[in-house]
Design a protein around this motif. Structure first.
Motif, PDB file in Angstrom:
ATOM      1  N   SER A 138       0.829  -1.212   0.000  1.00 41.58           N
ATOM      2  CA  SER A 138       0.000   0.000   0.000  1.00 41.58           C
ATOM      3  C   SER A 138       0.862   1.260   0.000  1.00 41.58           C
ATOM      4  CB  SER A 138      -0.935  -0.004   1.212  1.00 41.58           C
ATOM      5  OG  SER A 138      -1.913  -1.022   1.079  1.00 41.58           O
ATOM      6  N   LYS A 139       1.979   1.231   0.696  1.00 52.06           N
ATOM      7  CA  LYS A 139       2.886   2.387   0.703  1.00 52.06           C
ATOM      8  C   LYS A 139       3.481   2.628  -0.691  1.00 52.06           C
ATOM      9  CE  LYS A 139       2.890   3.576   5.129  1.00 52.06           C
ATOM     10  NZ  LYS A 139       2.487   4.916   5.606  1.00 52.06           N
ATOM     11  N   VAL A 140       3.798   1.557  -1.389  1.00 54.66           N
ATOM     12  CA  VAL A 140       4.324   1.709  -2.751  1.00 54.66           C
ATOM     13  C   VAL A 140       3.254   2.297  -3.665  1.00 54.66           C
ATOM     14  CG1 VAL A 140       5.238   0.471  -4.761  1.00 54.66           C
ATOM     15  CG2 VAL A 140       6.037  -0.111  -2.456  1.00 54.66           C
ATOM     16  N   ILE A 141       2.014   1.865  -3.492  1.00 54.86           N
ATOM     17  CA  ILE A 141       0.923   2.469  -4.264  1.00 54.86           C
ATOM     18  C   ILE A 141       0.816   3.960  -3.948  1.00 54.86           C
ATOM     19  CG2 ILE A 141      -1.580   2.514  -4.564  1.00 54.86           C
ATOM     20  CD1 ILE A 141      -1.559  -0.539  -4.124  1.00 54.86           C
ATOM     21  N   ASP A 142       0.874   4.306  -2.678  1.00 53.01           N
ATOM     22  CA  ASP A 142       0.833   5.729  -2.292  1.00 53.01           C
ATOM     23  C   ASP A 142       1.925   6.505  -3.004  1.00 53.01           C
ATOM     24  OD1 ASP A 142      -1.224   5.097  -0.545  1.00 53.01           O
ATOM     25  OD2 ASP A 142       0.058   5.043   1.236  1.00 53.01           O
ATOM     26  N   TRP A 143       3.125   5.951  -2.990  1.00 53.19           N
ATOM     27  CA  TRP A 143       4.261   6.629  -3.625  1.00 53.19           C
ATOM     28  C   TRP A 143       4.020   6.807  -5.120  1.00 53.19           C
ATOM     29  CZ3 TRP A 143       7.590   5.944  -7.586  1.00 53.19           C
ATOM     30  CH2 TRP A 143       8.713   6.776  -7.628  1.00 53.19           C
ATOM     31  N   ALA A 144       3.543   5.760  -5.776  1.00 59.36           N
ATOM     32  CA  ALA A 144       3.320   5.832  -7.217  1.00 59.36           C
ATOM     33  C   ALA A 144       2.286   6.899  -7.561  1.00 59.36           C
ATOM     34  CB  ALA A 144       2.870   4.463  -7.742  1.00 59.36           C
ATOM     35  N   LEU A 145       1.230   7.002  -6.772  1.00 58.58           N
ATOM     36  CA  LEU A 145       0.200   8.002  -7.039  1.00 58.58           C
ATOM     37  C   LEU A 145       0.728   9.415  -6.826  1.00 58.58           C
ATOM     38  CD1 LEU A 145      -2.915   6.277  -5.401  1.00 58.58           C
ATOM     39  CD2 LEU A 145      -2.300   6.385  -7.828  1.00 58.58           C
ATOM     40  N   ALA A 146       1.676   9.573  -5.895  1.00 64.00           N
ATOM     41  CA  ALA A 146       2.212  10.902  -5.604  1.00 64.00           C
ATOM     42  C   ALA A 146       3.357  11.302  -6.522  1.00 64.00           C
ATOM     43  CB  ALA A 146       2.686  10.955  -4.145  1.00 64.00           C
ATOM     44  N   ASN A 147       4.017  10.329  -7.153  1.00 58.24           N
ATOM     45  CA  ASN A 147       5.270  10.640  -7.839  1.00 58.24           C
ATOM     46  C   ASN A 147       5.348  10.173  -9.287  1.00 58.24           C
ATOM     47  OD1 ASN A 147       7.206  11.705  -5.553  1.00 58.24           O
ATOM     48  ND2 ASN A 147       6.050  10.000  -4.672  1.00 58.24           N
ATOM     49  N   THR A 148       4.293   9.600  -9.814  1.00 53.56           N
ATOM     50  CA  THR A 148       4.267   9.200 -11.225  1.00 53.56           C
ATOM     51  C   THR A 148       2.902   9.583 -11.795  1.00 53.56           C
ATOM     52  OG1 THR A 148       3.277   6.982 -10.982  1.00 53.56           O
ATOM     53  CG2 THR A 148       5.663   7.167 -10.580  1.00 53.56           C
ATOM     54  N   PRO A 149       2.737   9.556 -13.104  1.00 48.31           N
ATOM     55  CA  PRO A 149       1.435   9.854 -13.698  1.00 48.31           C
ATOM     56  C   PRO A 149       0.484   8.662 -13.607  1.00 48.31           C
ATOM     57  CG  PRO A 149       2.986   9.409 -15.447  1.00 48.31           C
ATOM     58  CD  PRO A 149       3.774   9.381 -14.165  1.00 48.31           C
ATOM     59  N   ALA A 150       0.318   8.111 -12.406  1.00 48.25           N
ATOM     60  CA  ALA A 150      -0.505   6.929 -12.185  1.00 48.25           C
ATOM     61  C   ALA A 150      -1.956   7.326 -11.958  1.00 48.25           C
ATOM     62  CB  ALA A 150       0.025   6.146 -10.991  1.00 48.25           C
ATOM     63  N   ASP A 151      -2.849   6.570 -12.560  1.00 51.25           N
ATOM     64  CA  ASP A 151      -4.288   6.798 -12.416  1.00 51.25           C
ATOM     65  C   ASP A 151      -4.782   6.074 -11.163  1.00 51.25           C
ATOM     66  OD1 ASP A 151      -7.073   6.801 -12.578  1.00 51.25           O
ATOM     67  OD2 ASP A 151      -7.100   6.564 -14.756  1.00 51.25           O
ATOM     68  N   PRO A 152      -5.303   6.782 -10.164  1.00 50.85           N
ATOM     69  CA  PRO A 152      -5.731   6.128  -8.915  1.00 50.85           C
ATOM     70  C   PRO A 152      -6.886   5.157  -9.086  1.00 50.85           C
ATOM     71  CG  PRO A 152      -6.423   8.431  -8.962  1.00 50.85           C
ATOM     72  CD  PRO A 152      -5.498   8.245 -10.120  1.00 50.85           C
ATOM     73  N   SER A 153      -7.579   5.216 -10.215  1.00 53.75           N
ATOM     74  CA  SER A 153      -8.703   4.294 -10.433  1.00 53.75           C
ATOM     75  C   SER A 153      -8.289   3.046 -11.213  1.00 53.75           C
ATOM     76  CB  SER A 153      -9.821   5.006 -11.193  1.00 53.75           C
ATOM     77  OG  SER A 153      -9.424   5.320 -12.518  1.00 53.75           O
ATOM     78  N   ARG A 154      -7.012   2.965 -11.590  1.00 56.48           N
ATOM     79  CA  ARG A 154      -6.550   1.837 -12.402  1.00 56.48           C
ATOM     80  C   ARG A 154      -5.228   1.298 -11.835  1.00 56.48           C
ATOM     81  NH1 ARG A 154      -6.496   3.599 -18.510  1.00 56.48           N
ATOM     82  NH2 ARG A 154      -5.595   5.528 -17.657  1.00 56.48           N
ATOM     83  N   ILE A 155      -5.335   0.622 -10.702  1.00 51.27           N
ATOM     84  CA  ILE A 155      -4.162   0.113  -9.997  1.00 51.27           C
ATOM     85  C   ILE A 155      -4.184  -1.411 -10.018  1.00 51.27           C
ATOM     86  CG2 ILE A 155      -2.975  -0.006  -7.763  1.00 51.27           C
ATOM     87  CD1 ILE A 155      -4.290   2.726  -7.136  1.00 51.27           C
ATOM     88  N   GLY A 156      -3.059  -2.011 -10.387  1.00 49.08           N
ATOM     89  CA  GLY A 156      -2.954  -3.459 -10.406  1.00 49.08           C
ATOM     90  C   GLY A 156      -1.686  -3.927  -9.728  1.00 49.08           C
ATOM     91  N   MET A 157      -1.661  -5.196  -9.356  1.00 47.94           N
ATOM     92  CA  MET A 157      -0.453  -5.829  -8.828  1.00 47.94           C
ATOM     93  C   MET A 157      -0.275  -7.175  -9.521  1.00 47.94           C
ATOM     94  SD  MET A 157      -0.182  -5.037  -4.728  1.00 47.94           S
ATOM     95  CE  MET A 157       1.495  -5.730  -4.719  1.00 47.94           C
ATOM     96  N   ALA A 158       0.978  -7.580  -9.641  1.00 48.14           N
ATOM     97  CA  ALA A 158       1.272  -8.851 -10.288  1.00 48.14           C
ATOM     98  C   ALA A 158       2.652  -9.310  -9.854  1.00 48.14           C
ATOM     99  CB  ALA A 158       1.199  -8.719 -11.816  1.00 48.14           C
ATOM    100  N   GLY A 159       2.986 -10.536 -10.240  1.00 48.67           N
ATOM    101  CA  GLY A 159       4.315 -11.031  -9.966  1.00 48.67           C
ATOM    102  C   GLY A 159       4.353 -12.526  -9.809  1.00 48.67           C
ATOM    103  N   VAL A 160       5.564 -13.033  -9.626  1.00 50.60           N
ATOM    104  CA  VAL A 160       5.846 -14.465  -9.599  1.00 50.60           C
ATOM    105  C   VAL A 160       6.188 -14.895  -8.183  1.00 50.60           C
ATOM    106  CG1 VAL A 160       7.363 -16.277 -10.490  1.00 50.60           C
ATOM    107  CG2 VAL A 160       6.699 -14.368 -11.977  1.00 50.60           C
ATOM    108  N   SER A 161       5.630 -16.018  -7.749  1.00 49.83           N
ATOM    109  CA  SER A 161       5.983 -16.675  -6.500  1.00 49.83           C
ATOM    110  C   SER A 161       5.670 -15.795  -5.290  1.00 49.83           C
ATOM    111  CB  SER A 161       7.468 -17.073  -6.543  1.00 49.83           C
ATOM    112  OG  SER A 161       7.840 -17.798  -5.400  1.00 49.83           O
TER     113      SER A 161
END
Length: 535
Positions: A138-161
């Motif tokens: 959640s903190k990384v999401i907060d950072w992305a919304l504050a510091n990149t052109p990220a859309d707060p209504s279109r947030i995803g997570m993904a990854g391996v293992s």
């Protein structure tokens, strides 16, 4: 926190890491930095790879998470983009996803990847997807919304293992996450490494060893590893509770309430997180969902994509995210959501749901009584973690045993008649039998083999089972699900069920000199139910 370790000494992880480290040189192309964006702590660093920025992000409690950011080419702050958060896999460095991050950025995503706490140069301790890891997401999401052109209504997570488990747990706790692609992850940590009350020795050693080599295990993780590998049964409930806190299956109601679109991808032969617990979790989801199984072992179906090569798993991941984060009408929501790749033919099959996979069942009656001695490996076993299922994935060579030569004092064997046509096994075989032990504890491992005309058996599936606190000499019922699979038995072959008491994959609990007797009665017949249909 000490210096980061530069070398991974476990063969499988070291091989993947070396390949990933070569990734930037293999062509990770630029994505322009965002005008006016700066990291809130530490100095933002150029990576030597054009378009990739290394940043420090403050996680839970101020713990520094080493991260990198890739943005779409030409992003200037005048518009927003869907954002995808990718935690790293267990023991891998933050450059793990650079090849995929570039592809995603080229497709119009802001991508933030970060090294999970406790690993490599990130601060803190390895919490094994505990509450601090969930809060970090959640903190990384907060950072992305504050510091990149990220859309707060279109947030995803993904990854391996490890990233897959963290992503699912984060989706249960953070309503902002709209879509998840969990690849080679776990849903139920207890059912994964303690299935049938049997410790998966090789998985625990691999994970703990890699953790110590590349990070700083927390005191709680160290205690768990000590108790788990030491078979401290007085701590069993504590270990189970520890695992449940880290199991997305325990929070499935929250994921359903949040409406997160969930894609699950795993391997048939995953020796760390077996397929059954993933399928069980999938069935409990009421959100938009997709389930994919492919041949291989833990994280092997995704490796090629991490290196930037064409890869079915990552292609499906992109389609899933494109639909649920970008709104692309690519048809992924109209396809049958359960997609399986056969171990035998490599062909894909689609089903409307998991229960339809094993719609046809046949019983192999286990009429004759069998008595075996414990403590001796009969020669039937599940192979070696990572290696055996990778051989099956790439050269169709699963673990093999000569069924006629298995020593009957140490292995109970039942065989079907020869089949006059190809038989397709799809789903989960289930064993029901009556067991009588001479000791209060014991371990058995059941194996299902495809046996050719010369008696050579190829392993189709297996599963362990351990009992404690039983009255010696008193029979009791055993119900055991073998690991789910998709395998074709050729015409002229037969199936064999083999049960013994020792397998290098697992910790066994057979007192010296113990015997196990398997019996069947008219009132409670023993059988193996196989999801089998004629081709």
């Amino acid at each position: 926190m000490g210096q980061p370790r530069k070398v991974l000494r476990t063969t499988a992880i070291g091989t993947v890491s070396a390949a990933l480290l070569a990734g930037p040189a293999a062509g990770v192309a630029p994505a322009a930095p965002v005008a006016g964006v700066t990291a809130p702590i530490g100095a933002e660093q150029q990576t030597g790879v054009p378009g990739v920025r290394f940043v420090d992000i403050k996680g839970d409690g101020g713990t520094v998470l080493k991260s990198n950011v890739v943005t779409p080419a030409g992003a200037d702050g005048s518009r927003t983009y869907p954002v995808l958060i990718l935690p790293t896999s267990w023991a891998l460095p933050q450059i793990e996803y650079l090849a995929q991050a570039k592809k995603l950025a080229d497709a119009g995503y802001v991508v933030v990847t970060y090294n999970a706490r406790g690993f490599w140069q990130s601060g803190g301790y390895i919490e094994v997807a505990g509450p601090p890891d969930i809060a970090d997401a959640s903190k990384v999401i907060d950072w992305a919304l504050a510091n990149t052109p990220a859309d707060p209504s279109r947030i995803g997570m993904a990854g391996v293992s490890y990233a897959a488990g963290i992503s699912l747990l984060a989706a249960a706790h953070d309503k902002r996450i709209k879509a998840v692609a969990a690849l080679s992850g776990w849903a139920d940590l207890v059912d994964s490494i303690y299935r049938g009350r049997t410790q998966n020795r090789q998985a625990a050693l691999l994970l703990s060893g890699a953790g110590y080599l590349t990070g700083r295990p927390s005191p709680e993780f160290q205690q768990f590893t000590h108790d788990f590998l030491g078979s401290h049964l007085d701590k069993e409930q504590e270990m189970v509770d520890w695992g449940k806190k880290r199991s997305p299956a325990a929070f499935v109601d929250r994921i359903n309430a949040n409406g997160t679109a969930v894609m699950l991808g795993n391997a048939w032969g995953d020796t760390v997180f077996p397929p059954n617990q993933t399928a069980d979790f999938y069935e409990k989801l009421t959100v938009p969902k997709r389930l994919e199984f492919r041949p291989g072992d833990h994280a092997t179906p995704e490796i090629g994509g991490l290196l930037g090569l064409p890869n079915d798993t990552w292609t499906s991941t992109h389609r899933w995210l494109d639909h649920y984060l970008k709104g692309d009408d690519n048809g992924v929501d109209r396809e049958q959501p359960v997609r399986l790749k056969s171990r035998s033919t490599g062909a894909y099959e689609s089903y409307p749901d998991w229960k339809s996979v094993a719609a046809d069942r046949r019983k192999l009656n286990l009429d004759s009584t069998k008595k075996i001695w414990a403590n001796v490996d009969s020669g039937a076993n599940g192979g070696l973690i990572l290696l055996s299922s990778m051989l099956d994935q790439f050269v169709k060579l699963p673990p093999i045993a000569s069924i006629p030569l298995l020593p009957r004092p140490f292995a109970a064997v039942w065989q079907s008649e020869r089949y006059d046509s190809t038989q397709q096994i799809r789903g989960t075989a289930k064993l029901h039998t009556t067991l009588t032990g001479t000791k209060e504890s014991g371990t058995l491992v059941a194996y299902l083999y495809d046996v050719g005309p010369l008696g050579l058996g190829k392993l189709v599936s297996n599963a362990p089972y351990t009992f404690h606190d039983k009255t010696p000499g008193t029979p009791f019922a055993v119900d055991l699900e073998l690991f789910s699979t998709a395998y074709d038995v050729p015409a002229g072959h037969r199936l064999a069920l083999v049960v013994d008491t020792v397998d290098p994959l697992y910790i066994e609990h057979n007192p010296f000199g113990a015997q196990l007797t398997f019996s069947s009665s008219a009132a409670d017949p023993s059988y193996l139910s196989v999801p089998l249909r004629q081709k």
